[in-house]
Design a protein around this motif. Structure first.
Motif, PDB file in Angstrom:
ATOM      1  N   LYS A  78      61.604  30.936  34.815  1.00  0.00           N
ATOM      2  CA  LYS A  78      61.079  31.176  36.348  1.00  0.00           C
ATOM      3  C   LYS A  78      60.670  32.606  36.540  1.00  0.00           C
ATOM      4  CE  LYS A  78      66.045  29.025  36.475  1.00  0.00           C
ATOM      5  NZ  LYS A  78      67.032  28.868  37.178  1.00  0.00           N
ATOM      6  N   LEU A  79      60.960  33.387  35.638  1.00  0.00           N
ATOM      7  CA  LEU A  79      60.782  35.194  36.197  1.00  0.00           C
ATOM      8  C   LEU A  79      59.049  34.920  35.603  1.00  0.00           C
ATOM      9  CD1 LEU A  79      60.053  37.715  35.980  1.00  0.00           C
ATOM     10  CD2 LEU A  79      60.706  38.631  33.768  1.00  0.00           C
ATOM     11  N   TYR A  80      58.925  34.432  34.901  1.00  0.00           N
ATOM     12  CA  TYR A  80      56.773  34.355  34.730  1.00  0.00           C
ATOM     13  C   TYR A  80      56.338  33.359  35.370  1.00  0.00           C
ATOM     14  CZ  TYR A  80      53.074  34.618  31.690  1.00  0.00           C
ATOM     15  OH  TYR A  80      51.371  35.377  31.712  1.00  0.00           O
ATOM     16  N   LEU A  81      56.781  32.580  36.071  1.00  0.00           N
ATOM     17  CA  LEU A  81      56.321  31.353  36.869  1.00  0.00           C
ATOM     18  C   LEU A  81      55.902  32.216  38.035  1.00  0.00           C
ATOM     19  CD1 LEU A  81      55.302  28.872  38.484  1.00  0.00           C
ATOM     20  CD2 LEU A  81      57.528  28.630  38.610  1.00  0.00           C
ATOM     21  N   ASP A  82      57.077  33.172  38.691  1.00  0.00           N
ATOM     22  CA  ASP A  82      56.347  34.449  40.134  1.00  0.00           C
ATOM     23  C   ASP A  82      55.194  35.742  39.345  1.00  0.00           C
ATOM     24  OD1 ASP A  82      58.584  32.768  41.149  1.00  0.00           O
ATOM     25  OD2 ASP A  82      59.928  34.321  40.895  1.00  0.00           O
ATOM     26  N   GLU A  83      55.594  35.994  38.349  1.00  0.00           N
ATOM     27  CA  GLU A  83      54.612  36.325  37.965  1.00  0.00           C
ATOM     28  C   GLU A  83      52.596  35.597  38.364  1.00  0.00           C
ATOM     29  OE1 GLU A  83      55.070  39.400  37.672  1.00  0.00           O
ATOM     30  OE2 GLU A  83      56.464  39.467  37.785  1.00  0.00           O
ATOM     31  N   ALA A  84      52.794  35.201  37.457  1.00  0.00           N
ATOM     32  CA  ALA A  84      51.311  33.446  36.766  1.00  0.00           C
ATOM     33  C   ALA A  84      50.744  33.576  38.395  1.00  0.00           C
ATOM     34  CB  ALA A  84      52.167  33.072  36.378  1.00  0.00           C
ATOM     35  N   ARG A  85      51.604  33.285  39.002  1.00  0.00           N
ATOM     36  CA  ARG A  85      51.314  32.732  40.426  1.00  0.00           C
ATOM     37  C   ARG A  85      50.799  33.555  41.249  1.00  0.00           C
ATOM     38  NH1 ARG A  85      56.714  29.112  42.557  1.00  0.00           N
ATOM     39  NH2 ARG A  85      56.067  27.511  42.346  1.00  0.00           N
ATOM     40  N   GLU A  86      51.350  34.958  41.746  1.00  0.00           N
ATOM     41  CA  GLU A  86      50.826  35.999  41.762  1.00  0.00           C
ATOM     42  C   GLU A  86      49.789  36.562  41.666  1.00  0.00           C
ATOM     43  OE1 GLU A  86      50.397  39.307  44.318  1.00  0.00           O
ATOM     44  OE2 GLU A  86      52.017  37.825  44.604  1.00  0.00           O
ATOM     45  N   ILE A  87      49.462  36.461  39.805  1.00  0.00           N
ATOM     46  CA  ILE A  87      48.628  36.716  39.687  1.00  0.00           C
ATOM     47  C   ILE A  87      46.914  36.092  40.084  1.00  0.00           C
ATOM     48  CG2 ILE A  87      47.192  36.969  37.025  1.00  0.00           C
ATOM     49  CD1 ILE A  87      50.150  37.951  35.677  1.00  0.00           C
ATOM     50  N   LEU A  88      47.576  34.549  39.724  1.00  0.00           N
ATOM     51  CA  LEU A  88      46.559  33.466  40.167  1.00  0.00           C
ATOM     52  C   LEU A  88      45.967  33.807  41.591  1.00  0.00           C
ATOM     53  CD1 LEU A  88      47.496  30.325  38.744  1.00  0.00           C
ATOM     54  CD2 LEU A  88      46.079  31.830  37.770  1.00  0.00           C
ATOM     55  N   ARG A  89      47.185  34.038  41.897  1.00  0.00           N
ATOM     56  CA  ARG A  89      46.881  34.521  43.867  1.00  0.00           C
ATOM     57  C   ARG A  89      45.895  35.803  43.840  1.00  0.00           C
ATOM     58  NH1 ARG A  89      47.746  38.089  47.650  1.00  0.00           N
ATOM     59  NH2 ARG A  89      48.934  39.276  45.636  1.00  0.00           N
ATOM     60  N   ARG A  90      45.961  36.628  43.218  1.00  0.00           N
ATOM     61  CA  ARG A  90      45.304  38.108  43.405  1.00  0.00           C
ATOM     62  C   ARG A  90      43.755  37.424  42.479  1.00  0.00           C
ATOM     63  NH1 ARG A  90      48.041  42.803  43.175  1.00  0.00           N
ATOM     64  NH2 ARG A  90      45.452  44.124  43.249  1.00  0.00           N
ATOM     65  N   THR A  91      44.078  36.587  40.800  1.00  0.00           N
ATOM     66  CA  THR A  91      42.524  36.237  40.912  1.00  0.00           C
ATOM     67  C   THR A  91      41.883  35.994  42.388  1.00  0.00           C
ATOM     68  OG1 THR A  91      43.402  36.566  39.132  1.00  0.00           O
ATOM     69  CG2 THR A  91      41.153  35.235  39.481  1.00  0.00           C
ATOM     70  N   ASP A  92      42.214  34.670  42.722  1.00  0.00           N
ATOM     71  CA  ASP A  92      41.595  34.047  43.865  1.00  0.00           C
ATOM     72  C   ASP A  92      40.863  35.026  45.156  1.00  0.00           C
ATOM     73  OD1 ASP A  92      41.990  31.741  42.195  1.00  0.00           O
ATOM     74  OD2 ASP A  92      43.386  30.956  43.409  1.00  0.00           O
ATOM     75  N   GLU A  93      41.455  35.955  45.554  1.00  0.00           N
ATOM     76  CA  GLU A  93      41.267  36.750  46.276  1.00  0.00           C
ATOM     77  C   GLU A  93      39.819  37.780  46.027  1.00  0.00           C
ATOM     78  OE1 GLU A  93      44.727  39.147  47.599  1.00  0.00           O
ATOM     79  OE2 GLU A  93      45.706  38.056  48.388  1.00  0.00           O
ATOM     80  N   SER A  94      39.997  38.176  44.842  1.00  0.00           N
ATOM     81  CA  SER A  94      39.471  38.889  44.033  1.00  0.00           C
ATOM     82  C   SER A  94      38.004  38.624  44.203  1.00  0.00           C
ATOM     83  CB  SER A  94      39.608  39.737  42.768  1.00  0.00           C
ATOM     84  OG  SER A  94      39.894  38.729  41.932  1.00  0.00           O
ATOM     85  N   VAL A  95      38.082  37.107  43.269  1.00  0.00           N
ATOM     86  CA  VAL A  95      37.183  36.193  43.440  1.00  0.00           C
ATOM     87  C   VAL A  95      36.373  35.867  44.737  1.00  0.00           C
ATOM     88  CG1 VAL A  95      36.269  34.166  43.482  1.00  0.00           C
ATOM     89  CG2 VAL A  95      37.455  34.990  41.542  1.00  0.00           C
ATOM     90  N   ALA A  96      37.544  35.592  46.338  1.00  0.00           N
ATOM     91  CA  ALA A  96      36.815  35.175  47.116  1.00  0.00           C
ATOM     92  C   ALA A  96      35.960  36.395  47.532  1.00  0.00           C
ATOM     93  CB  ALA A  96      38.108  35.526  47.881  1.00  0.00           C
ATOM     94  N   LYS A  97      36.562  37.626  47.355  1.00  0.00           N
ATOM     95  CA  LYS A  97      36.102  39.029  48.030  1.00  0.00           C
ATOM     96  C   LYS A  97      34.758  39.385  47.192  1.00  0.00           C
ATOM     97  CE  LYS A  97      40.571  41.814  48.995  1.00  0.00           C
ATOM     98  NZ  LYS A  97      41.080  42.746  48.524  1.00  0.00           N
ATOM     99  N   VAL A  98      34.557  39.610  46.209  1.00  0.00           N
ATOM    100  CA  VAL A  98      33.831  39.521  45.305  1.00  0.00           C
ATOM    101  C   VAL A  98      32.356  38.058  46.153  1.00  0.00           C
ATOM    102  CG1 VAL A  98      31.947  39.457  43.091  1.00  0.00           C
ATOM    103  CG2 VAL A  98      34.271  40.350  43.143  1.00  0.00           C
ATOM    104  N   ARG A  99      32.490  37.324  46.055  1.00  0.00           N
ATOM    105  CA  ARG A  99      31.528  36.614  46.954  1.00  0.00           C
ATOM    106  C   ARG A  99      31.368  36.508  47.965  1.00  0.00           C
ATOM    107  NH1 ARG A  99      34.168  30.543  44.539  1.00  0.00           N
ATOM    108  NH2 ARG A  99      33.362  31.316  42.335  1.00  0.00           N
ATOM    109  N   ALA A 100      32.082  36.881  48.892  1.00  0.00           N
ATOM    110  CA  ALA A 100      31.726  37.676  50.323  1.00  0.00           C
ATOM    111  C   ALA A 100      30.607  38.766  50.349  1.00  0.00           C
ATOM    112  CB  ALA A 100      32.978  37.844  50.954  1.00  0.00           C
ATOM    113  N   LEU A 101      30.801  39.206  49.254  1.00  0.00           N
ATOM    114  CA  LEU A 101      30.013  40.785  49.258  1.00  0.00           C
ATOM    115  C   LEU A 101      29.195  40.202  48.865  1.00  0.00           C
ATOM    116  CD1 LEU A 101      29.932  43.688  48.873  1.00  0.00           C
ATOM    117  CD2 LEU A 101      30.498  44.311  46.507  1.00  0.00           C
TER     118      LEU A 101
END
Length: 298
Positions: free
Chosen positions: A62-85
């Motif tokens: 349960k703890l790791y599910l929250d952490e994994a979701r946050e990591i994936l969300r941040r990863t997707d955001e960073s990918v979107a930012k790099v592509r926008a740049l």
């Protein structure tokens, strides 16, 4: 551990069924089970409790599910930012310019650019041509909008002309030269000129010498700003040799007559370091400035 391991675990944890998760991921169920097991082995904990009826999350799961979701969300955001740049949609540009481009050409270009590319921050620097060239070479500026640099400044600089403008004589409304339609260089021989100060505008002084060649300009006053130059001209003490851009920006505050036999024109353009890295946002800004420049010269 790879991002795919996190995605696999999240998929299983959300449906609590390996078969349904494998279908969602378009992955064979045995391969999915093996990948999740590999993740648990690497972490050294059980994330899932497997039963004949399905799976449930352990406390660690349960703890790791929250952490994994946050990591994936941040990863997707960073990918979107790099592509926008990479598309020139975000970022920050340090841009140097020389007056009076801030009074007309630059505001028009920036208004258009900010309308189409609101995610890019433009930081403007009012500088002389010499300073712009130096800062471009050091990387402190990514782009310059300025008059064409002379040979002694152009080393390491790429310059692209976007406009060529004639010179005018600016004067007070009641100045004697206002009685004629056009002014020759000979008529200016005994007229004191007001110019922007040599320290910050040495390139304009070099251009002015070419305008007057083989004569020498009769400089009476050096002003530290465009506004003080306008005040000097308005008082009737001096006249000024200015470009068409200045004339259009300042407008009816002064009177103007065409300088008919100038030895040079005012060449305005974009500059960047030859060995520098002009980001995609810089390329977009260049395209906008070219468009505005073409519109003004058509």
């Amino acid at each position: 551990m790879e991002l795919r391991h996190l995605r696999y675990f999240v998929a299983v944890a959300e449906v609590l069924n390996f078969t349904r998760a494998a279908t969602r991921l378009r992955l064979a169920q045995p391969a999915l089970s093996r990948q999740v097991a590999n993740l648990e082995d690497e972490l050294g904990v059980d994330l899932l409790k497997r039963t004949s009826h399905g799976v449930t999350l352990t406390a660690e799961g349960k703890l790791y599910l929250d952490e994994a979701r946050e990591i994936l969300r941040r990863t997707d955001e960073s990918v979107a930012k790099v592509r926008a740049l990479a598309r020139g949609e975000v970022g920050e540009l340090q841009v140097g310019y020389v007056p009076p481009l801030d009074l007309h050409l630059l505001p028009l270009a920036l208004a258009e650019f900010r309308r189409t590319t609101p995610g890019v921050k433009i930081v403007l620097h009012d500088m002389g041509t010499d300073d712009i060239c130096r800062e471009l070479r050091t990387g402190s500026l990514q782009l310059g909008l300025m008059m064409q640099p002379s040979e002694e400044l152009v080393t390491g600089i790429e310059f692209e002309e976007i406009g060529r403008y004639p010179f005018f004589v600016a004067m007070a409304a009641d100045h004697p030269l206002s009685r004629i339609k056009a002014v020759s260089l000979a008529a200016l021989e005994n007229q004191p000129l007001v110019v922007l100060d040599r320290r910050r505008n040495s390139e304009f002084h070099r251009i002015l010498r070419r305008v007057f060649a083989p004569r020498r300009p009769n400089i009476g006053v050096e002003s530290d700003s465009v506004n003080s130059l306008i005040t000097e001209v308005s008082s009737g003490r001096c006249i000024a040799v200015v470009s068409q851009l200045f004339k259009e920006a300042v407008g009816k505050r002064l009177s103007y007559r065409r300088l008919i036999d100038a030895g040079a024109a005012m060449v305005i353009g974009l500059a960047w370091a030859k060995d520098g890295d002009l980001p995609p946002a810089g390329e977009k800004l260049c395209a906008t400035i070219r468009k505005v420049g073409r519109g003004r010269n058509s």
